[in-house]
Design an enzyme around this catalytic site. Structure first.
Site, PDB file in Angstrom:
ATOM      1  N   HIS A 156      13.857  -7.062  15.236  1.00  0.00           N
ATOM      2  CA  HIS A 156      14.742  -6.350  14.294  1.00  0.00           C
ATOM      3  C   HIS A 156      14.135  -6.301  12.893  1.00  0.00           C
ATOM      4  O   HIS A 156      14.858  -6.253  11.895  1.00  0.00           O
ATOM      5  CB  HIS A 156      16.130  -6.993  14.233  1.00  0.00           C
ATOM      6  N   SER A 277      -3.650   8.178  -5.379  1.00  0.00           N
ATOM      7  CA  SER A 277      -2.614   9.080  -5.890  1.00  0.00           C
ATOM      8  C   SER A 277      -3.192   9.941  -6.991  1.00  0.00           C
ATOM      9  O   SER A 277      -4.046   9.495  -7.767  1.00  0.00           O
ATOM     10  CB  SER A 277      -1.436   8.267  -6.421  1.00  0.00           C
ATOM     11  N   LYS A 283      -2.507   3.224  -6.971  1.00  0.00           N
ATOM     12  CA  LYS A 283      -2.133   3.403  -5.571  1.00  0.00           C
ATOM     13  C   LYS A 283      -3.339   3.417  -4.639  1.00  0.00           C
ATOM     14  O   LYS A 283      -4.396   3.935  -4.963  1.00  0.00           O
ATOM     15  CB  LYS A 283      -1.348   4.712  -5.385  1.00  0.00           C
ATOM     16  N   GLU A 290      -0.437   6.975   8.330  1.00  0.00           N
ATOM     17  CA  GLU A 290       0.702   7.884   8.170  1.00  0.00           C
ATOM     18  C   GLU A 290       0.473   9.191   8.919  1.00  0.00           C
ATOM     19  O   GLU A 290       1.402   9.740   9.542  1.00  0.00           O
ATOM     20  CB  GLU A 290       0.945   8.143   6.685  1.00  0.00           C
TER      21      GLU A 290
END
Length: 461
Positions: A156, A277, A283, A290
């Site tokens: 979970h 970024s 970043k 992704e």
């Protein structure tokens, strides 16, 4: 318009109809398979006395010339041809004349395209297997190097019990091993030659289908001509298997994305597999993970599309089945790209062992082991469960872990606790004493790593 039919028609096909019907824009992808199948067909026709040896040699020389010229860029495949079959045959006739017109003897475009698609998919299955094996090897290497790298295991998305990174990677090894075995199953089941089935009901020529199958490396000829030209089960099976591969990659990617976050910091993704970024200079984004996660939907869509296309088609061949190619090509290319990039990202990834271990020490991952400690001293498990729940509440209130709790406080909740509780709930003890696969943790993982290595050594793609 270069096409293989038209004798019973009295006027030209409308250009829009021709364009809508044509498949050259995508089926040119298997020009090599078309020429390979034609070469085998001609050899069989000669063996059966349908063509002369001189005609065979002339046709095969012509086909080899076309193949070489396409490969070297001297012969472009253009839209003036309806499909790859008309491209090959028209160019063959232009080059060798009358003998080229005999290429299509005893053959239909229906069994020809069925063959080309099978040959192409069969080749791609082999490439996919190779990519999966490479990923398996990387996973097993990580397992071997991290038999004692402690980390929290989750259920979970909450910390549950301490495990090793080897154990975690081993779960993905099992997933991708099943993927490899599914690809092997698909190859074995699809490896039968449809050539000789004709349009749907065979041919009057005395073809030797066993010989053709042998020349093309098939296990044998297909058993029913109507099924042969209308079967796309192997495409559906492959897209289903690739959907499962992508699902596994997507799950793995999701974990890497989480582990790469500032909150976790379990991994450092190599610069070669990260991007920055355009506005935030700090970043470092896990773009490969992704994109793999995102591209999973493309493969799922291909499976849904072919299932929907095939669900209402009566026997035998229907033009609807032309829709099997683009989506299959795209799904295969997508899965191959994702497997290759993901493996590269994983192989170069740094696992921050100290961060993982500290995380495992927090979040009460050793709570179950504290309960087992009590059970080992005669406390019923249900009572032990309640006692450890009180320990957790105490630790939460005092912002400490079970390891940091004083023995006197343990005894206030249960007098059964003694000083050896700290050894019982240490990460090393929790992992080493827990039984996995019938043996204590590290011993089991060592055995699994060796079994994995033997499995990989025995693979011949």
């Amino acid at each position: 318009m270069a096409q293989l039919w038209g004798g019973r028609f009295t006027k030209e096909t409308d250009q829009l109809v021709y364009n809508f019907n044509a498949s050259i824009g995508f089926d040119q992808k298997f020009y090599e398979q078309d020429i390979k199948g034609s070469t085998a067909h001609v050899k069989m026709l000669t063996k059966q006395g349908i063509l002369t040896e001189a005609e065979r040699d002339e046709i095969i020389d012509g086909l080899e010339g076309i193949l070489k010229d396409v490969q070297e860029g001297r012969l472009p495949i253009t839209s003036e041809y309806e499909d790859i079959h008309s491209f090959v045959e028209a160019n063959l006739i232009d080059r060798i004349g009358e003998a080229g017109k005999k290429l299509h003897t005893g053959r239909s475009r229906n069994d020809q395209v069925a063959l080309d698609m099978k040959l192409y998919v069969r080749d791609e299955v082999c490439e996919l297997k190779t990519l999966v094996v490479k990923l398996l090897a990387t996973l097993n290497h990580i397992m071997r190097e991290n038999l004692e790298t402690y980390m929290p295991g989750f259920t979970h998305l909450q910390k549950a019990q301490p495990i090793t990174l080897a154990h975690h990677m081993g779960a993905y090894f099992e997933m991708f091993r099943r993927d490899y075995e599914r690809l092997c199953d698909i190859f074995e089941r699809m490896n039968y030659c449809p050539l000789g089935s004709g349009a749907l009901a065979g041919t009057t020529y005395p073809l030797d289908r066993d010989y053709t199958a042998q020349l093309l490396g098939f296990a044998g000829p297909t058993r029913n001509s109507m099924d042969s030209v209308s079967d796309r089960d192997y495409v559906i099976e492959l897209l289903s298997a690739l959907s499962t591969v992508m699902m596994h990659l997507s799950r793995f990617s999701e974990e890497i994305i989480i582990w790469n976050s500032n909150e976790y910091q379990f991994v450092e993704i190599d610069d070669a597999y990260s991007t920055g970024s355009s506005i935030m200079p700090q970043k470092k984004n896990p773009d490969i993970a992704e994109l793999v996660r995102g591209k999973t939907g493309r493969v799922y869509a291909a499976l849904t599309s072919i299932l929907t296309t095939m669900k209402g088609i009566p026997l035998a061949y229907n033009k609807d089945m032309q829709e099997d190619k683009e989506l299959t090509f795209d799904a295969i290319d997508t899965a191959k790209g994702c497997l290759a990039l993901f493996e590269g990202m994983l192989a170069t990834m740094e696992f921050k062992k100290d961060v993982m271990e500290k995380s495992a020490q927090k979040g009460f991952t050793n709570a179950t082991d504290a309960a087992d400690y009590l059970v080992g001293r005669g406390v019923p498990f249900r009572d032990a469960h309640g006692i450890v729940g009180q320990l957790v509440l105490f630790c939460i209130e005092h912002n400490i872990s079970l390891d940091e709790m004083k023995l006197v406080d343990y005894k206030k909740i249960s007098p059964v606790f003694e000083a050896d509780i700290y050894e019982a709930i240490s990460l090393k003890t929790c992992v080493e004493k827990r039984m996995t696969l019938g043996a204590p943790g590290p011993d089991a993982m060592k055995q699994v790593v060796e079994e994995n290595r033997a499995f990989l050594d025995g693979i011949s793609c």
